[in-house]
Design a protein around this motif. Structure first.
Motif, PDB file in Angstrom:
ATOM      1  N   LYS A  17      56.435  46.851  74.977  1.00 34.36           N
ATOM      2  CA  LYS A  17      56.375  47.604  73.692  1.00 34.36           C
ATOM      3  C   LYS A  17      57.065  48.814  73.724  1.00 34.36           C
ATOM      4  CE  LYS A  17      52.861  49.839  71.007  1.00 34.36           C
ATOM      5  NZ  LYS A  17      51.321  50.091  70.867  1.00 34.36           N
ATOM      6  N   GLN A  18      57.138  49.356  75.321  1.00 33.56           N
ATOM      7  CA  GLN A  18      58.066  50.668  75.496  1.00 33.56           C
ATOM      8  C   GLN A  18      59.482  50.302  75.503  1.00 33.56           C
ATOM      9  OE1 GLN A  18      57.443  52.623  79.311  1.00 33.56           O
ATOM     10  NE2 GLN A  18      58.383  54.349  78.621  1.00 33.56           N
ATOM     11  N   TYR A  19      60.025  49.128  76.153  1.00 34.09           N
ATOM     12  CA  TYR A  19      61.244  49.045  75.921  1.00 34.09           C
ATOM     13  C   TYR A  19      61.833  48.786  74.503  1.00 34.09           C
ATOM     14  CZ  TYR A  19      61.958  49.060  81.158  1.00 34.09           C
ATOM     15  OH  TYR A  19      62.063  49.450  82.280  1.00 34.09           O
ATOM     16  N   ALA A  20      60.967  47.871  73.821  1.00 29.82           N
ATOM     17  CA  ALA A  20      61.333  47.775  72.110  1.00 29.82           C
ATOM     18  C   ALA A  20      61.617  49.090  71.701  1.00 29.82           C
ATOM     19  CB  ALA A  20      60.116  46.775  71.572  1.00 29.82           C
ATOM     20  N   ALA A  21      60.610  50.030  71.900  1.00 28.53           N
ATOM     21  CA  ALA A  21      60.790  51.259  71.110  1.00 28.53           C
ATOM     22  C   ALA A  21      61.811  52.051  71.589  1.00 28.53           C
ATOM     23  CB  ALA A  21      59.507  52.046  71.613  1.00 28.53           C
ATOM     24  N   LEU A  22      62.044  52.122  72.982  1.00 31.17           N
ATOM     25  CA  LEU A  22      63.395  52.433  73.489  1.00 31.17           C
ATOM     26  C   LEU A  22      64.710  51.961  72.829  1.00 31.17           C
ATOM     27  CD1 LEU A  22      62.646  52.859  77.232  1.00 31.17           C
ATOM     28  CD2 LEU A  22      62.788  54.714  75.406  1.00 31.17           C
ATOM     29  N   ALA A  23      64.850  50.768  72.371  1.00 33.41           N
ATOM     30  CA  ALA A  23      65.919  49.932  71.747  1.00 33.41           C
ATOM     31  C   ALA A  23      65.846  50.145  70.226  1.00 33.41           C
ATOM     32  CB  ALA A  23      65.975  48.508  72.139  1.00 33.41           C
ATOM     33  N   GLY A  24      64.865  51.061  69.828  1.00 37.48           N
ATOM     34  CA  GLY A  24      65.051  51.066  68.390  1.00 37.48           C
ATOM     35  C   GLY A  24      64.287  50.083  67.751  1.00 37.48           C
ATOM     36  N   ARG A  25      63.263  49.262  68.293  1.00 44.01           N
ATOM     37  CA  ARG A  25      62.881  48.006  67.594  1.00 44.01           C
ATOM     38  C   ARG A  25      61.303  47.768  67.624  1.00 44.01           C
ATOM     39  NH1 ARG A  25      67.091  44.188  67.503  1.00 44.01           N
ATOM     40  NH2 ARG A  25      65.794  42.939  66.174  1.00 44.01           N
ATOM     41  N   GLN A  26      60.690  46.912  67.002  1.00 48.29           N
ATOM     42  CA  GLN A  26      59.181  46.715  67.044  1.00 48.29           C
ATOM     43  C   GLN A  26      58.903  45.443  67.734  1.00 48.29           C
ATOM     44  OE1 GLN A  26      57.836  47.126  63.049  1.00 48.29           O
ATOM     45  NE2 GLN A  26      57.378  49.327  63.319  1.00 48.29           N
ATOM     46  N   LEU A  27      57.818  45.629  68.289  1.00 51.37           N
ATOM     47  CA  LEU A  27      57.740  44.115  69.085  1.00 51.37           C
ATOM     48  C   LEU A  27      56.788  43.136  68.402  1.00 51.37           C
ATOM     49  CD1 LEU A  27      57.964  43.499  72.158  1.00 51.37           C
ATOM     50  CD2 LEU A  27      55.436  44.067  72.529  1.00 51.37           C
ATOM     51  N   GLY A  28      57.418  42.168  68.429  1.00 50.28           N
ATOM     52  CA  GLY A  28      56.553  40.953  67.530  1.00 50.28           C
ATOM     53  C   GLY A  28      55.892  40.007  68.299  1.00 50.28           C
ATOM     54  N   GLU A  29      55.694  38.855  67.812  1.00 51.93           N
ATOM     55  CA  GLU A  29      54.696  37.818  68.602  1.00 51.93           C
ATOM     56  C   GLU A  29      55.413  37.364  69.814  1.00 51.93           C
ATOM     57  OE1 GLU A  29      57.185  35.344  65.531  1.00 51.93           O
ATOM     58  OE2 GLU A  29      56.194  37.351  65.772  1.00 51.93           O
ATOM     59  N   VAL A  30      54.472  36.858  70.712  1.00 53.89           N
ATOM     60  CA  VAL A  30      54.929  36.290  71.967  1.00 53.89           C
ATOM     61  C   VAL A  30      55.410  34.599  71.664  1.00 53.89           C
ATOM     62  CG1 VAL A  30      54.177  35.015  74.188  1.00 53.89           C
ATOM     63  CG2 VAL A  30      53.184  37.155  73.261  1.00 53.89           C
ATOM     64  N   LEU A  31      56.586  34.501  72.121  1.00 52.41           N
ATOM     65  CA  LEU A  31      57.390  33.134  71.905  1.00 52.41           C
ATOM     66  C   LEU A  31      57.338  32.345  73.046  1.00 52.41           C
ATOM     67  CD1 LEU A  31      60.714  34.656  70.525  1.00 52.41           C
ATOM     68  CD2 LEU A  31      58.631  33.631  69.153  1.00 52.41           C
ATOM     69  N   GLU A  32      57.131  32.878  74.384  1.00 55.82           N
ATOM     70  CA  GLU A  32      57.178  31.953  75.523  1.00 55.82           C
ATOM     71  C   GLU A  32      56.359  32.714  76.791  1.00 55.82           C
ATOM     72  OE1 GLU A  32      60.453  30.460  78.853  1.00 55.82           O
ATOM     73  OE2 GLU A  32      61.048  30.718  76.750  1.00 55.82           O
ATOM     74  N   ILE A  33      55.648  32.093  77.651  1.00 55.67           N
ATOM     75  CA  ILE A  33      54.940  32.598  78.632  1.00 55.67           C
ATOM     76  C   ILE A  33      55.266  31.588  79.982  1.00 55.67           C
ATOM     77  CG2 ILE A  33      52.779  33.223  79.707  1.00 55.67           C
ATOM     78  CD1 ILE A  33      51.597  33.757  77.182  1.00 55.67           C
ATOM     79  N   SER A  34      55.498  32.200  81.208  1.00 58.05           N
ATOM     80  CA  SER A  34      55.664  31.388  82.396  1.00 58.05           C
ATOM     81  C   SER A  34      55.079  32.245  83.582  1.00 58.05           C
ATOM     82  CB  SER A  34      57.044  30.764  82.557  1.00 58.05           C
ATOM     83  OG  SER A  34      57.864  31.925  82.763  1.00 58.05           O
ATOM     84  N   GLU A  35      54.391  31.688  84.490  1.00 63.76           N
ATOM     85  CA  GLU A  35      53.962  32.355  85.617  1.00 63.76           C
ATOM     86  C   GLU A  35      54.143  31.850  87.018  1.00 63.76           C
ATOM     87  OE1 GLU A  35      49.704  30.731  86.871  1.00 63.76           O
ATOM     88  OE2 GLU A  35      49.668  32.349  85.222  1.00 63.76           O
TER      89      GLU A  35
END
Length: 242
Positions: free
Chosen positions: A184-202
């Motif tokens: 969320k913070q990096y998206a704001a720094l890039a001037g964008r908004q955070l959307g839905e999750v597309l992929e998760i790996s652990e």
């Protein structure tokens, strides 16, 4: 593609106490991998690595122990090793180890040479892994094994969390929240908004803690301590950018 690496590594936030799961879940300390964020402008995506960890007290001990003998003939060495192993097994059971928690991990027989091919005798060995489920008996069981005789070899102990599932659930939740905060913070720094999750790996980190036993430890009857273990999860989450 715009890469924002090692910028704002200190943005990882601690996750609160989760006492109902038997430990403290928290965002793990930020390192090079935890700060690696990739913003893909062409695909409108951001990939973030989140980290979470929980401290838990091990509740079982694995004792690796065995016997080793040397005799003039192969038959004598094999028979002596089997006999000494049976004595060791009985001692472990009397000290509190369940027979179902004993597993043979070695059975070997071979020649020993003064200078090849001259054989000076034969070595026989048999080893066993013993699971100690009552840690209050750990010292007693180690002492009982050592008291069997000179043939005994104490190879080490490992402390484990017998059922880490609940602890890993807490670590997983902490890692996912950590990833979301960063993204969320990096998206704001890039001037964008955070959307839905597309992929998760652990990736799960941490695990058993090996301890090597020494002659001094056994002779002094020093108490063995399981301490605490850190079970961690690194999760890579890809979000859509809007």
């Amino acid at each position: 593609m715009i890469k924002l690496a090692d910028a704002l590594a200190a943005s990882a936030l601690a996750i609160g106490m989760m006492s109902t799961l038997g430990g403290t879940a928290q965002a793990a300390s930020a390192g090079p991998e935890s700060a690696r964020v990739v913003v893909d402008e062409t695909r409108n995506q951001i990939a973030v690595v989140g980290q979470g960890a929980i401290s838990a007290a091990p509740d079982i001990m694995r004792l690796s122990v065995g016997v080793e003998v040397r005799r003039a003939t192969a038959g004598e060495a094999f028979k002596a090793a089997r006999s000494a192993s049976a004595t060791l097994t009985r001692a472990l059971v009397r000290a509190g180890v369940s027979a179902d928690d004993l597993t043979t991990n070695e059975l070997s027989l071979g020649p020993e040479y003064e200078s090849y091919p001259k054989v000076t005798g034969y070595r026989g060995a048999q080893g066993v892994d013993a699971i100690v489920r009552d840690l209050s008996k750990a010292d007693k069981i180690i002492d009982a094994a050592a008291a069997v005789g000179n043939e005994v070899r104490l190879n080490g102990i490992t402390f484990e969390v017998s059922n880490p599932g609940r602890q890993l659930e807490a670590a997983r939740a902490a890692a996912f929240k950590d990833a979301g905060v960063k993204a969320k913070q990096y998206a704001a720094l890039a001037g964008r908004q955070l959307g839905e999750v597309l992929e998760i790996s652990e990736e799960v980190t941490g695990g058993p803690t090996p301890v090597h036993l020494t002659g001094a430890l056994v002779e002094d009857k020093a108490s063995v301590s399981p301490g605490r273990q850190t079970l961690g999860v690194n999760v890579r989450v890809v979000y859509r950018l809007r």
